[in-house]
Design a protein around this motif. Structure first.
Motif, mmCIF file in Angstrom:
data_model
loop_
_atom_site.group_PDB
_atom_site.id
_atom_site.type_symbol
_atom_site.label_atom_id
_atom_site.label_comp_id
_atom_site.label_asym_id
_atom_site.label_seq_id
_atom_site.Cartn_x
_atom_site.Cartn_y
_atom_site.Cartn_z
ATOM 1 N N SER A 98 53.450 121.559 -20.012
ATOM 2 C CA SER A 98 52.767 121.517 -21.315
ATOM 3 C C SER A 98 51.256 121.569 -21.127
ATOM 4 C CB SER A 98 53.157 120.243 -22.070
ATOM 5 O OG SER A 98 52.702 119.088 -21.383
ATOM 6 N N GLU A 151 53.094 130.564 -20.617
ATOM 7 C CA GLU A 151 53.957 130.765 -21.782
ATOM 8 C C GLU A 151 55.181 129.859 -21.775
ATOM 9 O OE1 GLU A 151 56.210 132.310 -18.636
ATOM 10 O OE2 GLU A 151 54.091 132.584 -19.050
ATOM 11 N N THR A 152 55.297 128.990 -20.773
ATOM 12 C CA THR A 152 56.522 128.222 -20.561
ATOM 13 C C THR A 152 56.946 127.415 -21.776
ATOM 14 O OG1 THR A 152 55.973 128.035 -18.209
ATOM 15 C CG2 THR A 152 57.644 126.528 -19.070
ATOM 16 N N ILE A 153 56.028 126.664 -22.349
ATOM 17 C CA ILE A 153 56.379 125.779 -23.458
ATOM 18 C C ILE A 153 56.669 126.579 -24.732
ATOM 19 C CG2 ILE A 153 55.618 123.853 -24.883
ATOM 20 C CD1 ILE A 153 56.338 123.181 -21.967
ATOM 21 N N LEU A 154 55.910 127.635 -24.973
ATOM 22 C CA LEU A 154 56.196 128.492 -26.135
ATOM 23 C C LEU A 154 57.579 129.109 -26.003
ATOM 24 C CD1 LEU A 154 55.477 130.007 -28.719
ATOM 25 C CD2 LEU A 154 54.307 131.719 -27.311
ATOM 26 N N PHE A 155 57.903 129.601 -24.821
ATOM 27 C CA PHE A 155 59.226 130.179 -24.601
ATOM 28 C C PHE A 155 60.309 129.133 -24.797
ATOM 29 C CE2 PHE A 155 62.664 131.554 -21.633
ATOM 30 C CZ PHE A 155 63.022 132.717 -22.302
ATOM 31 N N SER A 156 60.070 127.923 -24.314
ATOM 32 C CA SER A 156 61.038 126.835 -24.488
ATOM 33 C C SER A 156 61.263 126.533 -25.963
ATOM 34 C CB SER A 156 60.544 125.572 -23.767
ATOM 35 O OG SER A 156 60.310 125.815 -22.402
ATOM 36 N N LEU A 157 60.181 126.535 -26.735
ATOM 37 C CA LEU A 157 60.284 126.283 -28.175
ATOM 38 C C LEU A 157 61.116 127.359 -28.856
ATOM 39 C CD1 LEU A 157 59.451 124.906 -30.857
ATOM 40 C CD2 LEU A 157 57.373 126.316 -30.803
ATOM 41 N N LEU A 158 60.851 128.624 -28.540
ATOM 42 C CA LEU A 158 61.567 129.725 -29.185
ATOM 43 C C LEU A 158 63.044 129.728 -28.796
ATOM 44 C CD1 LEU A 158 58.863 132.520 -28.767
ATOM 45 C CD2 LEU A 158 59.535 131.382 -30.895
ATOM 46 N N ALA A 218 61.376 135.350 -28.662
ATOM 47 C CA ALA A 218 61.520 134.786 -27.318
ATOM 48 C C ALA A 218 61.508 135.888 -26.266
ATOM 49 C CB ALA A 218 62.810 133.976 -27.225
ATOM 50 N N CYS A 239 58.123 137.055 -25.604
ATOM 51 C CA CYS A 239 57.405 136.062 -24.817
ATOM 52 C C CYS A 239 57.760 136.175 -23.338
ATOM 53 C CB CYS A 239 57.730 134.655 -25.332
ATOM 54 S SG CYS A 239 56.796 133.325 -24.540
ATOM 55 N N ARG A 240 59.076 136.262 -23.036
ATOM 56 C CA ARG A 240 59.555 136.465 -21.677
ATOM 57 C C ARG A 240 60.833 137.296 -21.756
ATOM 58 N NH1 ARG A 240 58.902 130.800 -18.525
ATOM 59 N NH2 ARG A 240 61.112 131.090 -18.100
#
Length: 221
Positions: A22, A27-34, A63, A66-67
């Protein structure tokens, strides 16, 4: 049951991949959220067949932008939706067309632009980190084994509760999808050989989903 609802929050707050990344600026947290939003939206459609899957498809599409592995979750949702609905009613779930269409609306224009401008459909990171050889099997296994043995021991706890749910026959379609999404993504992490960055960055996207699964399992047994 009201106290059990705090389990996903506790899991997220005590998981190093979420806490550390975090602050990582990637982009880890945004991807996790999506991913979490897409999975929970799909869970809602399983519970209520009057709900559309279009919003779910849009989120999975975001998502994927994002990734690239976001498409994996969309594919898992479609595959699970086809299997579970056919297994129950011997007919196809037409709402899946909305999911696929919505995801395609988000993804296809970007793929066209990427191919026209760069001459490639996938980003450079895929060609560097993608599953190109069996040499990645060992590091992938070691990566997952390291996470299994790390605090707060989410995956072993889930495995034990799954056995209890099966024995007590409380294993339902929602739990089945959550398990499928988690194991499918872990399989992907295994085949790409994990990640060289610290704190199990590649595990972060499914930690909120694992927390939700823990809540569902504990609520059902």
């Amino acid at each position: 049951d009201s106290l059990l609802r705090f389990i996903p929050v506790i899991v997220i707050a005590t998981s190093a991949p979420i806490v550390i990344w975090s602050l990582g600026g990637l982009e880890t947290i945004l991807f996790s959220l999506l991913v979490t939003a897409g999975v929970l939206l799909f869970i809602r459609t399983i519970s209520d067949e009057d709900n559309s899957m279009v919003l779910c498809g849009l989120v999975f599409g975001l998502a994927t932008l994002c990734r690239p592995e976001g498409a994996l979750f969309a594919a898992i949702a479609v595959g699970y939706g086809l299997f579970s609905h056919w297994n129950r009613s011997r007919r196809l779930d037409r709402r899946l067309v909305g999911l696929v269409t919505a995801a395609a609306v988000m993804i296809v224009p970007h793929l066209i632009f990427r191919f026209v401008y760069y001459g490639e459909l996938l980003p450079n990171t895929w060609y560097v980190k993608g599953p190109h050889s069996l040499d990645l099997v060992r590091p992938g296994w070691e990566y997952l084994a390291g996470y299994v043995a790390s605090f707060p021991f989410i995956l072993p706890l889930i495995a034990g509760l799954l056995v209890a749910a099966i024995v007590k026959r409380t294993f339902d379609r929602e739990i089945g999808f959550l398990v499928t999404a988690i194991t499918g993504y872990l399989g992907f992490v295994f085949f790409i050989g994990g990640d060289h960055m610290p704190a199990f960055r590649m595990i972060a996207p499914i930690i909120p989903v694992c927390g939700f699964l823990l809540w569902r399992l504990l609520s059902s047994i």
